[in-house]
Design a protein around this motif. Structure first.
Motif, PDB file in Angstrom:
ATOM      1  N   UNK B  12       0.820  -1.076  -0.070  1.00  0.00           N
ATOM      2  CA  UNK B  12       0.064   0.034  -0.225  1.00  0.00           C
ATOM      3  C   UNK B  12       0.799   1.182  -0.091  1.00  0.00           C
ATOM      4  N   UNK B  14       5.155   1.787  -0.850  1.00  0.00           N
ATOM      5  CA  UNK B  14       6.206   1.776  -1.806  1.00  0.00           C
ATOM      6  C   UNK B  14       6.167   0.741  -3.009  1.00  0.00           C
ATOM      7  N   UNK B  15       5.454  -0.069  -3.105  1.00  0.00           N
ATOM      8  CA  UNK B  15       4.815  -0.891  -4.271  1.00  0.00           C
ATOM      9  C   UNK B  15       3.338  -1.103  -4.397  1.00  0.00           C
ATOM     10  N   UNK B  16       2.777   0.273  -4.756  1.00  0.00           N
ATOM     11  CA  UNK B  16       1.467  -0.010  -4.963  1.00  0.00           C
ATOM     12  C   UNK B  16       1.105  -0.889  -6.087  1.00  0.00           C
ATOM     13  N   UNK B  17       2.076  -1.014  -7.007  1.00  0.00           N
ATOM     14  CA  UNK B  17       1.807  -1.824  -8.364  1.00  0.00           C
ATOM     15  C   UNK B  17       1.579  -3.382  -7.803  1.00  0.00           C
ATOM     16  N   UNK B 257       7.198  -8.240  -9.886  1.00  0.00           N
ATOM     17  CA  UNK B 257       6.400  -8.808  -8.827  1.00  0.00           C
ATOM     18  C   UNK B 257       5.659  -9.962  -9.249  1.00  0.00           C
ATOM     19  N   UNK B 276       4.468   0.411 -15.237  1.00  0.00           N
ATOM     20  CA  UNK B 276       5.312   1.862 -15.051  1.00  0.00           C
ATOM     21  C   UNK B 276       5.842   2.208 -13.705  1.00  0.00           C
ATOM     22  N   UNK B 277       5.599   1.640 -12.835  1.00  0.00           N
ATOM     23  CA  UNK B 277       5.966   1.948 -11.680  1.00  0.00           C
ATOM     24  C   UNK B 277       7.324   1.318 -11.341  1.00  0.00           C
ATOM     25  N   UNK B 278       7.569   0.222 -11.968  1.00  0.00           N
ATOM     26  CA  UNK B 278       8.773  -0.493 -11.872  1.00  0.00           C
ATOM     27  C   UNK B 278      10.204   0.564 -11.895  1.00  0.00           C
TER      28      UNK B 278
END
Lengths: 322, 291
Positions: B12, B14-17, B257, B276-278
């Motif tokens: 929720x 640093x890695x919302x993806x 992930x 896009x979040x990586x």
């Protein structure tokens, strides 16, 4: 039963060369890896060097890496380790220099043990050394599990921190420190906890659990490190990054129910301006990818319950004393 | 099949993806998730360091919330998995501790009777849902991806608590990589540690560990990595530039992930798994296999 031992050899006499050597052998069904090694030495190759003594998982001499993991050769059956192709690899322990073949230089391991003062330093001068020092069962239970260490160095070999950081005290030494810090007869527990809280100590552990898996005696070194951490915090040795890091989890959970990942590193660094500046590049990189949550966060539903539970647990000793 | 879905903090934050792609993948596969919005942070072992009793009480509350709903808990983070399983095992095995804990829980109207199981999404897919079942949903096999599985520590060790598979030779990630049509790459670092726990105060140690693992994956021929743990993901992905410096070589290995990798194979678009979040962009690689 047929087995093929693939052994990592090393010889200082052969220009410090290392090479893999294979031995085919026929062994009884229940044979241990150590029995296999002895058979090779007696029947095929007298030059193969390895340590062994008791053959019954008591002396800790025959630790080697079997299929990549540190194990006692005498406690490991060949059958359980044979891969589908009937091969089993044997290498010397890691994180120590090899002297010859499977024999490593354990000096750094012993040095670390020495640093934690692995002997009892009684709290009170005993005027009558002929009298027993009585301990109750509950007192012994506190450290009993950690006292079974046979110093085989399996945990030292598989420690993932030692692989990259030779300053770390390591799992065996810290477990030993716990063994004495938790002993009611010991008079220097506070000094031990202060020492273990320094740069090389308890807060360097990454909780990879490799030592827990590697220990043949269920000493569970990492769990002892965790116990030292809580004891050190309880004794107020909190002026260090590790303790600040742990305490922030508690504070953040009390505030919102969750971990505030954006503020965590700042709290860990003791809000030192220089260090916060040093974090900026990583912070910016994360922020650009939307991976740095907004620092001010709303409490989650259920926060009242969470706070109440924390409060109740903290009050518990007083409740009992009434 | 329905679970109490415990996201943990990192999915929720640093890695919302990860959270986003998990929800999409579960939808496609028909796995029901009831998000545990009022569950607290598991403490990641750090609350244990600071106050072991609070660790037990807070995680017991989480278990009790799932029990009240009659659901088992599904996690998407290794650290949450181990922390919850460890507390669960202690509560189930120690009637005295369970009663002491319940004394606290009852004060807030809860009780735990030890009926909940905790599992990880990886385990659900590899066993309960089944790799074959997953394979039937693959709309876009990921041929061309050479994937280095990175398990992370706290889904393997200690086996006395987790016990899903052999911690030395795990196969669950490989079975999923194969099911989505990609090729698993074997390398020594796959069961080792990323060092995340100390990254905020012993960064050198952490990036050295991360660097070693990524380098080994690359040397073994991988063109990407996959991990079931968001903390490993932060280190492998967001700290990869620093890790590359630490090992003195170029890395540039995209890290997915688990649910991103599966999502792509199920036919989700890269943006639907939030690629896009990586930090290390996987787009060039994804395009190269025709997505």
């Amino acid at each position: 039963m047929q087995a093929k031992f693939r052994v990592k050899r090393f010889s200082p006499e052969a220009d410090n060369r290392s090479w893999w050597q294979e031995y085919d052998l026929s062994v009884p069904e229940g044979a241990t890896v150590l029995e296999g090694l002895i058979k090779i030495k007696e029947e095929q190759d007298g030059t193969l060097a390895f340590r062994r003594a008791c053959r019954s998982a008591i002396c800790g001499s025959c630790a080697v890496r079997i299929n990549g993991r540190a194990k006692l050769a005498c406690k490991t059956q060949i059958r359980s380790q044979l891969k589908r192709d009937g091969v089993l690899t044997i290498e010397p322990l890691q994180n120590m220099a090899v002297i010859k073949d499977l024999v490593v230089d354990m000096e750094p391991f012993w040095q670390r043990l020495e640093r934690v003062q692995p002997w009892l330093t009684p709290a009170v001068f005993n005027p009558d050394p002929d009298r027993e020092f009585i301990q109750h069962k509950e007192e012994v239970d506190r450290y009993k599990g950690a006292a079974t260490c046979i110093m085989c160095a399996n945990c030292y070999s598989d420690c993932t921190v030692l692989e990259v950081d030779e300053n770390f005290l390591g799992p065996a030494a810290l477990a030993k420190s716990f063994r004495f810090a938790a002993d009611t007869r010991d008079g220097i527990a506070r000094r031990r906890l202060r020492g273990d809280s320094d740069e090389a100590g308890i807060w360097k552990c990454v909780r990879c659990e490799a030592c827990v898996e590697a220990c043949p005696k269920d000493v569970s070194p990492m769990d002892r490190i965790v116990a030292l951490r809580s004891a050190a915090i309880a004794e107020d040795f909190t002026d260090n990054d590790g303790a600040r890091h742990a305490e922030y989890f508690l504070r953040s959970t009390r505030a919102t129910g969750r971990l505030n990942e954006t503020l965590l590193p700042l709290a860990t660094a003791g809000y030192s301006p220089n260090r916060i500046l040093g974090m900026a590049p990583t912070g910016i990189r994360l922020a650009l990818k939307g991976k740095l949550p907004f620092p001010i966060q709303r409490p989650i539903p259920g926060i009242d319950e969470i706070r109440r539970i924390m409060e109740l647990v903290e009050q518990e000793p007083e409740v009992e004393s009434k | 099949m329905r679970y109490a879905y415990y996201t943990g903090c990192v999915a929720k934050g640093a890695t919302p993806e990860l959270h986003y792609s998990t929800v999409r993948v579960a939808e496609r596969l028909g796995i029901g998730l009831s998000e545990m919005e009022s569950a607290s942070c598991c403490g990641a072992g750090m609350i244990t360091d600071a106050n072991p009793e609070i660790n037990i009480a807070l995680n017991a509350r989480t278990l009790a919330l799932a029990e009240r709903d009659g659901l088992d808990i599904l996690t998407i983070c290794n650290v949450c998995t181990l922390t919850l399983m460890e507390v669960n095992k202690r509560l189930k095995g120690d009637a005295g501790l369970l009663e002491e804990t319940n004394k606290v829980l009852r004060r807030v109207g809860l009780e735990y009777n030890g009926t909940v199981e905790v599992t990880h999404f990886l385990w659900v897919l590899a066993k309960d849902y089944g790799v074959e079942h997953l394979r039937q949903h693959v709309a876009r096999p990921l041929a061309g991806l050479k994937v280095a599985p990175f398990y992370g520590c706290q889904i393997l060790r200690p086996s006395s608590i987790l016990g899903f598979e052999d911690p030395t030779n795990p196969t669950s990630l490989e079975s999923i990589i194969t099911a989505v049509g990609a090729e698993p790459v074997d390398y020594p670092g796959k069961t080792r540690c990323c060092g995340f726990l100390v990254v905020s105060y012993h960064e050198d140690t952490a990036v050295d560990m991360t660097g070693l693992n990524i380098k080994q994956a690359k040397d073994a021929g991988a063109n990407c990595m996959v991990t079931p743990c968001p903390l490993c993901h932060v280190n492998l992905d967001a700290y990869q530039a620093k890790a590359a410096k630490a090992v003195g070589t170029k890395l540039g290995l995209p890290v997915f992930h688990l649910t991103q990798l599966i999502g792509l194979a199920l036919g989700l678009e890269p943006v639907e798994v939030r690629a896009t979040r990586n930090v290390v962009s996987p787009y060039k690689l994804i395009h190269s296999i025709g997505i």
